[in-house]
Write an enzyme that holds these catalytic residues in place. Sequence first.
Site, PDB file in Angstrom:
ATOM      1  CG  ASP A  51      33.035 -23.048  31.415  1.00  0.00           C
ATOM      2  OD1 ASP A  51      32.826 -23.867  30.512  1.00  0.00           O
ATOM      3  OD2 ASP A  51      32.582 -23.174  32.572  1.00  0.00           O
ATOM      4  CB  SER A  53      40.456 -34.233  40.450  1.00  0.00           C
ATOM      5  OG  SER A  53      40.685 -33.495  41.600  1.00  0.00           O
ATOM      6  CE  LYS A  93      38.071 -36.493  43.620  1.00  0.00           C
ATOM      7  NZ  LYS A  93      38.249 -35.093  44.070  1.00  0.00           N
TER       8      LYS A  93
END
Length: 537
Positions: free
Chosen positions: A307, A296, A321
Site C-alpha cells: 500500500d 496474519s 486473516k
Amino acid sequence: MNTISKSSLVLGAACLFLLGIVAGSELGNRIIRPAGTNHINKLEDVYRKMDRYYVEDLDREVVVDEGIEAMISALDPHSSYIRAEDARRIQEEYKGSFSGVGLWFEVVEDTARVSSTIDGGPSQRAGVRAGDRIIKVDRRDVTGDSLDLVQSILRGQAKTPVTMTVLRRGVDDPIDIELVRDVVPIHTVPAAFMIDDSTGYIKVSQFALTTGKEFENNLLSLKDLGARRLILDLRNNPGGIMSAAVQIADQFLASDREIVETRGRSRGNTTTDIATTSGHFESEPVIVLVNEFSASASEIVAGALQDNDRALIVGRRTFGKALVQQEFELPDGSLLHLTVSRYYTPSGRLIQTPYENGEREEYYAAKRDSNVEITSLPDSLIYETVSGRMVAGDGGILPDVVITDSLSLSVWPKEVTELFDTSLDIEFSNTWFDRNEVDLRRVWDSDFERFKSEYAFSNLFWDELWVFLEQTGDNPFPSKSSYTSAKNIMQPLFMARLGQHLFGVTGWYYFYSRIDPDIQIATKYWQKAAFFEKNDS
C-alpha cells in the site's frame, strides 16, 4: 493469531465451570447479577444436573474443556480455546524461547537423530553432535517414540538435569550425556544470506516477540556484506505477534507512514501503528515472497509495503486473516484466544477471507482464486496505494506479480519436478547420507563456508542415484541422457538435502534458493521492484 497480551479477564461461562461458583455476588441481602446472567445460570444449571444425575461419574475436566470448545466454535474461525496441557508450548512459540536441551532432531527408522544443536544451548555445551541417535532419556527407552513425544520428554523446567543416551557413529558403546535444561531461543529467522554480490535473502518463519530484533540483526549483517536489494521470504509463514510485524515493516518505511490500523469494540483495541525513523532499509529495492499459507502478521507486512508502494509483492494470493486475537489466561493455565478486533492495511483494505460464524470447515475450504484479475473485482473491493496503483481487498493480499502453477512448473524439467513431488530425492538422500555420514562429518562438520565453495558430488553419487531410480520402478527420467541433462537442477537440490543434514535449515535454504522456482521468477522483476525505491520518500 496476531498478538498475545496478558489480561486478568476471563470468559464468564468458563469461570463458572472451572470454579463451580454461582453467578452474581451477594452484597448484604441483595444479589448483584451481571448482564446475561440468565444465560450463565442456564449453563451452570446444566452442568450441575449433569454432575449430579448423569448415569456415570463425570470427567469434569473433559466436560468443561469440550463445553468451552463448543462455545468457541460458534464464533469466528480464529477464536480458540487452548487446554492447559498445550498452553505452555503455544506460549513458548510466541515468546521465542523454551526450556529444554537445545537441539533439532528428526525421527529416522524409529530413532531420533540429531540434525543440529542450537548455538550456545545445553546440548552444544555438553558435546552433543549432529548425527547422534537418541536411544534413552533418563534411562527411558525412546526408540520407536514419536518426534513430539521425544521432544516433550526432553523439554522441562530450566536448571533441571536430564541424561540423554546416544549412539554415535565410530563409537562402539552408547554414550551417556549429562545435560542441564536451560532457556533456549527459538530462531524465527532461520536463514539470512547473500544470493549474489548485491542481493540479500531473509526467511522469516513466524512472528514471535524476538523476531523484530532477529530480523534487524540479520538485515544489518547483510548490509555489511554488501546487500543493496533484498528478498524477504514470508511464504508458509502463519503469522504470530502483531508487534513483530510492525517492527519489520518499519525497517522499510519512512517515518510517519501508516503500517496497520486495528478496529475493535473497545477503545483499547482500536489503534494505528505508524513508521518511525529507525528503519535500516528504507530506499533499497525489496521483493516480498508470499503464498496461500502466508497469513496474519505476514499479511500485515506485505499489505503495508504494498500500500505504501515500498516493495514488489510476488507469489500467490495470501490466506486472508485480518482478525486480531487477544489472549486471556484462565485460572487453570488454559488460554482463551478471543478475536477482539480486525486490522486494515494503510489503504483501508480489510483482507479477511469472508466467513460465517460457526462454519469453520467451509471457511478453510473456500479460498479465493489467487489468479483473479483486479479489473474483474467490484469497485467496493478495489483500493489505491499512495501512488494511485490499484490493489485488491477481500480474501488476502493479491501479489503485484502472481506466480501461477503453470509458471512455477515451467522453471524445472518436468522429470525433476516429479522427482521432487514424489519425495524420491529425500528417500535417496537419507539412505546415501546414512551410509556416508561418518566421512562427511569428519571432513565438513562445522565448516559451512568451505562446504559451500568446495563440495561437489562425485560421479559415483550420480551413478548410485540412477541405479536407485531404476530399482524403484518409478524413475521419472525416460533416458540416461535426460537424466544427465537435468544435473544442473538436481545438483543444487541434492546439495540442499545434504546441507540440511549437515548444517540444519540454513543449509537447505542456502542451496535451494539457487533453484527455487519462485525466487527464479521473482528475480526477473528487479527492474519493476526498483520503481518502489523512490516511492517512500
